[in-house]
Write an enzyme that holds these catalytic residues in place. Structure first.
Site, PDB file in Angstrom:
ATOM      1  N   ASP A 144      41.648  46.847  44.791  1.00 53.50           N
ATOM      2  CA  ASP A 144      41.082  45.625  45.350  1.00 53.50           C
ATOM      3  C   ASP A 144      41.188  45.576  46.871  1.00 53.50           C
ATOM      4  O   ASP A 144      40.634  44.679  47.489  1.00 53.50           O
ATOM      5  CB  ASP A 144      41.749  44.387  44.736  1.00 53.50           C
ATOM      6  CG  ASP A 144      40.876  43.782  43.647  1.00 53.50           C
ATOM      7  OD1 ASP A 144      39.755  44.281  43.457  1.00 53.50           O
ATOM      8  OD2 ASP A 144      41.310  42.816  42.998  1.00 53.50           O
ATOM      9  N   ASP A 170      46.257  36.126  32.429  1.00 52.93           N
ATOM     10  CA  ASP A 170      46.536  37.015  31.293  1.00 52.93           C
ATOM     11  C   ASP A 170      46.940  36.205  30.067  1.00 52.93           C
ATOM     12  O   ASP A 170      46.463  36.447  28.968  1.00 52.93           O
ATOM     13  CB  ASP A 170      47.680  37.970  31.624  1.00 52.93           C
ATOM     14  CG  ASP A 170      47.645  38.407  33.062  1.00 52.93           C
ATOM     15  OD1 ASP A 170      46.582  38.852  33.499  1.00 52.93           O
ATOM     16  OD2 ASP A 170      48.677  38.269  33.744  1.00 52.93           O
TER      17      ASP A 170
END
Ligand SMILES: *[C@@H]1O[C@H](CO)[C@@H](O)[C@H](O)[C@H]1NC(C)=O
Ligand SMILES: *[C@@H]1O[C@H](CO)[C@@H](O)[C@H](O)[C@H]1NC(C)=O
Length: 733
Positions: free
Chosen positions: A139, A444
Site C-alpha cells: 500500500d 476483519d
C-alpha cells in the site's frame, strides 16, 4: 470396516471436566447475585453516600454481567485435531490451489527485509508449488519493497530446494539462520553456508537501498518492472502497479533443481489523494479481484507482513478442515492464533494473549467458530465474495483449477490493472456485500461475523508448533496504544449496524453473540474499574466502609467471588502454559489496559458519536533502541516518555499509595490493627493489592535511574494530582 473416505479428516474434542466447571461457575453466579442483593437492600439514606453506594452497585452489576458474558467461552470449549496423513492419502493428487495474500503498508515501520522473509516462508510451504501463488500488496507502492521482492524471487530459486531437500524449519530465512547460526553435518554444511552467504548478500543490498531511500540505477535497469514508477508521484498518488515476478506456469521460472516455483505477484493498487482507500480492507479486496484473474485459487490464506510461517505444514492442516467430506462443506474460514516470537518468559506486557488463544477462542469455536482476526486465516474464496452457505463446497474446491496464462505476461498485467484502480469499486457491492467490509477499524472482525451470519461456520486450530509468528510490541506504550486501537474498533462494531447484538440475533447462536460481546465491550470496562481503583481507597481515609464487615454473613459472597475467581484465573493461566509471575504481570496489564487504553477508546468513540472531530491522544513510538531491547529482555517495565496514559497510571497508583500510607500510619498511631481488620478488611485488601501490583511503577518513579524510568514531570504531576484529590476528599467531602 469403514470405507476409506468415511474416516474424518479432523476430529473435534470436547473439554474435560465440563460438569465440574459448570458447578463452579454456578457457585460464583450465586455469590454474584448475593453481592447484588447486598447492595440493593443496604442503600444508605444520606444523599452523598447513597450516590457513592449506587455507583459501587453499578460497578458490581457491570462486573457481574460481564463475567456472565465471559462464561460463554468457558461453557463448551472444543479442540480440533487435523489428520494430515489422511489428507495426503485421499487427496494428494487433487489438492486445491491456494493463494496467499501478504499485506504491507509502510516500508519504514515494516522493513522490506521482514516482508520478504514472510513471503519466502509462505512460498516454501510443503505444498505443490504449481498450486501455490503468493501475492504481496504494497500500500506504500514502495520501489524498495518491490526491489526486495524481486531479490526474494531470485533467492527463492535456491532457498526453496534447500528447504525441501533438508526439510528445514522454520522456513523464514531470517528465523532459520538465527535459530541455527551454524551447521556441522558434513553433507549439509557446504550448502548451508552457500545459502547463508547468498542471504546475507541479499540482505545487505536491501539494507543499502533502504538506507539510501532508493534503488540503484543498475538494479533498476535489470528489471522492466521499475518503469512502472514513472507515473508515481507519492505514496498516495500513483497508478496501479502490477508485476508477476514468477510465473508458476512458465518453463523459464524454475528453481535451481528444475522444479516449479510458486507464482509470485507484486501489487500496489492505484492511489489518488481524493480517493479514500479503506486501508487494509481495500487492499484485500483489490487482491481478491486481481488474484481471481491470475490463479483464482478456491482457498485464500491471509497473513500480515510481519507474521512469518513457522510451520510448513500449516496449509495441509487447514485443508483438513475444508476438505472433510462430512463437516468441511460448512467451514468458511480456519483461523490460527496470532503468536509472537519476541515474548519473554513472564510476558511482562501480556502480549501473548494466552487466555484468548488458549481458552476464549476454543470456547467460541464451540459456539460456531472463532472471529476472523485479520491474519493467519485461511478462507474459502467464495465466502469472501459474499456467497451464502450451500452444501456444494467441497465439489467446488477440487473442481476449480488455476486459470492458465493464455496470453503474454505483460499483456495480462496491463489487462488486469483496472481491477485495482480507484474507480473500480464505485457503484459496486465491494466493501459491503462482497469482499472484506469497509468503514470500521476492525473490518476483519465484522467480515468474519457477517460470514457466520450467512450460515457458515469457522474453525479454530491452535497447533502445538505455532503456525504464524509475528513481532510483539516491546514497550508498555506500544502495547497500550495497540490495545486502544483494538478496543476502539471492537466498540465501534458494537454500535454499528453490524453489531453482534442486533445483526447476529436470529442468525447466530446466543452463546456466539455473547462471545463476540466480550471483545466488543472491552472498552466500557474502564469505568467500573477506575471507579473501583479510586473510591474505596479514598473512603479508607474517612473510615467509611463500603463492603460488609468480617463479622457479617454478607462478607462471604464477596470473599468467595474474589478469592475463587482469582484462583480460577491463576489455574487457567498455568494450564494454558503460563508462569505464576506471568499471571501476576497479566493481572497488572489487565488493570493498565482498563485504566488507559479502554478509557481512551471509549472517549474517542463517544467524541466521534457526538460528531466532534477525532482527537488523537496518543502517538505511538515505534523506534526501539538497544537499551529498550535490553530492558525488554530483562522484563523491566518501559516508561521513559511523558505520555498521557502514563500520567493516568501514575496518578491512580500514587493515589492508592497515599491512601495506603495514611492507613498504615493511622493503624500504628490510633486504632491498632483491629480497625482495618474488622471494619474494612476488603477495602484495605483492595488498596493493598493495588499498591502491590503497582510496585514496578513506584520503582520507575522513585528509584530507577535508567532512561526507561518514569519521566520526572509525570511523577510530579501525578503526585500533586493524587495529593490534592486526597486532601480535598479528606477535608471537604
Ligand atoms: C526479537 O527477539 C530476538 C531474540 O530475542 C531479538 O534478537 C530481536 O532483536 C527481537 N526483535 C525485536 C524487534 O525486538
Ligand atoms: C517454530 O518452529 C521451530 C522449528 O520447527 C520450533 O522449534 C519452534 O518451537 C517454533 N516456535 C514456536 C513458538 O512454536
Amino acid at each position: 470396516m469403514e470405507k476409506d473416505d468415511c474416516i474424518p479428516l479432523f476430529e473435534t474434542k470436547r473439554m474435560k471436566g465440563r460438569f465440574i466447571y459448570r458447578l463452579f461457575a454456578l457457585s460464583i453466579f450465586v455469590s454474584i447475585v448475593l453481592v447484588w442483593v447486598y447492595r440493593a437492600i443496604n442503600i444508605p439514606s444520606e444523599c452523598g453516600s447513597r450516590l457513592v453506594w449506587m455507583m459501587m452497585f453499578a460497578a458490581e452489576l457491570w462486573f457481574g454481567l460481564y463475567w456472565i458474558l465471559t462464561q460463554s467461552v468457558r461453557w463448551n470449549k472444543i479442540y480440533r485435531v487435523p489428520f494430515k496423513e489422511r489428507l495426503s492419502q485421499r487427496f494428494e493428487e487433487e489438492l486445491p490451489c491456494v493463494d496467499v495474500f501478504v499485506c504491507t503498508a509502510d516500508p519504514t515501520i515494516e522493513p522490506p527485509i521482514m516482508v520478504i522473509n514472510t513471503v519466502l516462508s509462505v512460498m516454501a510451504y510443503d505444498y505443490p508449488p504449481e498450486k501455490l501463488s503468493v501475492y504481496l500488496s504494497d500500500d506504500a507502492g514502495s520501489q524498495i519493497t518491490f526491489y526486495a521482492l524481486l531479490e526474494a524471487s531470485t533467492f527463492s530459486k535456491q532457498w526453496l530446494p534447500y528447504c525441501k531437500k533438508y526439510n528445514v524449519e522454520p522456513r523464514s530465512p531470517a528465523a532459520y539462520f538465527s535459530a541455527f547460526p551454524q551447521k556441522d553435518d558434513a553433507d549439509q554444511a557446504s550448502e548451508y553456508y552457500l545459502i547463508k552467504n547468498l542471504y546475507a548478500d541479499m540482505e545487505n543490498r536491501i539494507e543499502l537501498a533502504s538506507r539510501a531511500g532508493r534503488v540503484s540505477q543498475e538494479a533498476q535497469a535489470g528489471h522492466g518492472g521499475f518503469l512502472n514508477w514513472h507515473s508515481y508521484f507519492s505514496k498516495g498518488d500513483h497508478d496501479t502497479i502490477l508485476q508477476i515476478l514468477i510465473n508458476g506456469d512458465n518453463s523459464d521460472d524454475k528453481d535451481v533443481e528444475g522444479c516449479s516455483l510458486p507464482t509470485l505477484v507484486y501489487l500496489a493498487r492505484e492511489k489518488r489523494p481524493r480517493h479514500f482507500h479503506n486501508f487494509k480492507a481495500g487492499a484485500m479486496n483489490a487482491l481478491i479481484r486481481v488474484s481471481s484473474e491470475i490463479s483464482n485459487a478456491p482457498i485464500i490464506l491471509n497473513v500480515d507482513c510481519d507474521m512469518y510461517s513457522n510451520n510448513s505444514q500449516a496449509v495441509r492442516d487447514a485443508l483438513c478442515f475444508f476438505m472433510d467430506e462430512k463437516q468441511g462443506n460448512e467451514i468458511a474460514f480456519v483461523q490460527f492464533p496470532q503468536n509472537y516470537e519476541n515474548v519473554t518468559k513472564n510476558d511482562l506486557y501480556g502480549n501473548s494473549l494466552l487466555i484468548i488463544s488458549q481458552v476464549d477462542f476454543c470456547g467460541i469455536d464451540g459456539h460456531g467458530g472463532p472471529l476472523y482476526v485479520g491474519s493467519g486465516c485461511f478462507h474459502r474464496r467464495e465466502t469472501l465474495s459474499g456467497a451464502k452457505y450451500s452444501k456444494e463446497g467441497l465439489a467446488k474446491l477440487t473442481r476449480e483449477r488455476a486459470i492458465k496464462f493464455k496470453e503474454n505476461i505483460q499483456e495480462l498485467e496491463e489487462r488486469l490493472k483496472f481491477l485495482a484502480n480507484c474507480q473500480f469499486e464505485e457503484n459496486t457491492e465491494w466493501g459491503d456485500e462482497i469482499g472484506v467490509k469497509y468503514g470500521c477499524p476492525t473490518e476483519d472482525v465484522i467480515s468474519g461475523l457477517s460470514i457466520q451470519c450467512r450460515g457458515w461456520k469457522s474453525a479454530y486450530y491452535n497447533p502445538e508448533k505455532m503456525a504464524f509468528l509475528g513481532v510483539a510490541p516491546t514497550t508498555l506504550d506500544q502495547t497500550l496504544v495497540q490495545q486502544k486501537r483494538w478496543s476502539e474498533g471492537d466498540l465501534q462494531i458494537f454500535i454499528s449496524k453490524y453489531s453482534p447484538v442486533w445483526y447476529g440475533v436470529g442468525r447466530i447462536k446466543l452463546g456466539h453473540i455473547m462471545a463476540y460481546c466480550i471483545y466488543c465491550l472491552w472498552s466500557p470496562n474502564c469505568l467500573a474499574t477506575i471507579y473501583y481503583c479510586i473510591i474505596p481507597s479514598l473512603h479508607l481515609l474517612k473510615g467509611i466502609p463500603l463492603f460488609p464487615q468480617i463479622s457479617s454473613l454478607w462478607f462471604l459472597p464477596f470473599t468467595y467471588v474474589i478469592v475463587a475467581e482469582h484462583i480460577h484465573s491463576l489455574v487457567e493461566f498455568l494450564f494454558s502454559g503460563g508462569t505464576i509471575l506471568g499471571w501476576w504481570n497479566d493481572q497488572r496489564m489487565w488493570l493498565y489496559k482498563r485504566q488507559t487504553s479502554y478509557l481512551f477508546a471509549l472517549i474517542d468513540t463517544v467524541l466521534k458519536m457526538v460528531g466532534l472531530s477525532t482527537f488523537s491522544f496518543v502517538i505511538s513510538d515505534k523506534t526501539t533502541d538497544e537499551d529498550v531491547n535490553l530492558r525488554y529482555k530483562q522484563e523491566i517495565m518501559e516508561f521513559g516518555i511523558p505520555s498521557t496514559m502514563f500520567t493516568i497510571l501514575a496518578s491512580l497508583a500514587m493515589l492508592n499509595l497515599l491512601c495506603f500510607i495514611w492507613l498504615v500510619k493511622k493503624i500504628v498511631a490510633d486504632f491498632g490493627v483491629g480497625y482495618a481488620y474488622e471494619y474494612m478488611i476488603l477495602q484495605t485488601l483492595l488498596c493493598g493489592i493495588l499498591v502491590a501490583i503497582n510496585l514496578p511503577l513506584y520503582n520507575a518513579m522513585f528509584w530507577r535511574k535508567d532512561s526507561g524510568r518514569m519521566p520526572t514531570s509525570v511523577t510530579c504531576k501525578s503526585f500533586f494530582f493524587a495529593l490534592s484529590v486526597c486532601t480535598c476528599y479528606a477535608y471537604l467531602y
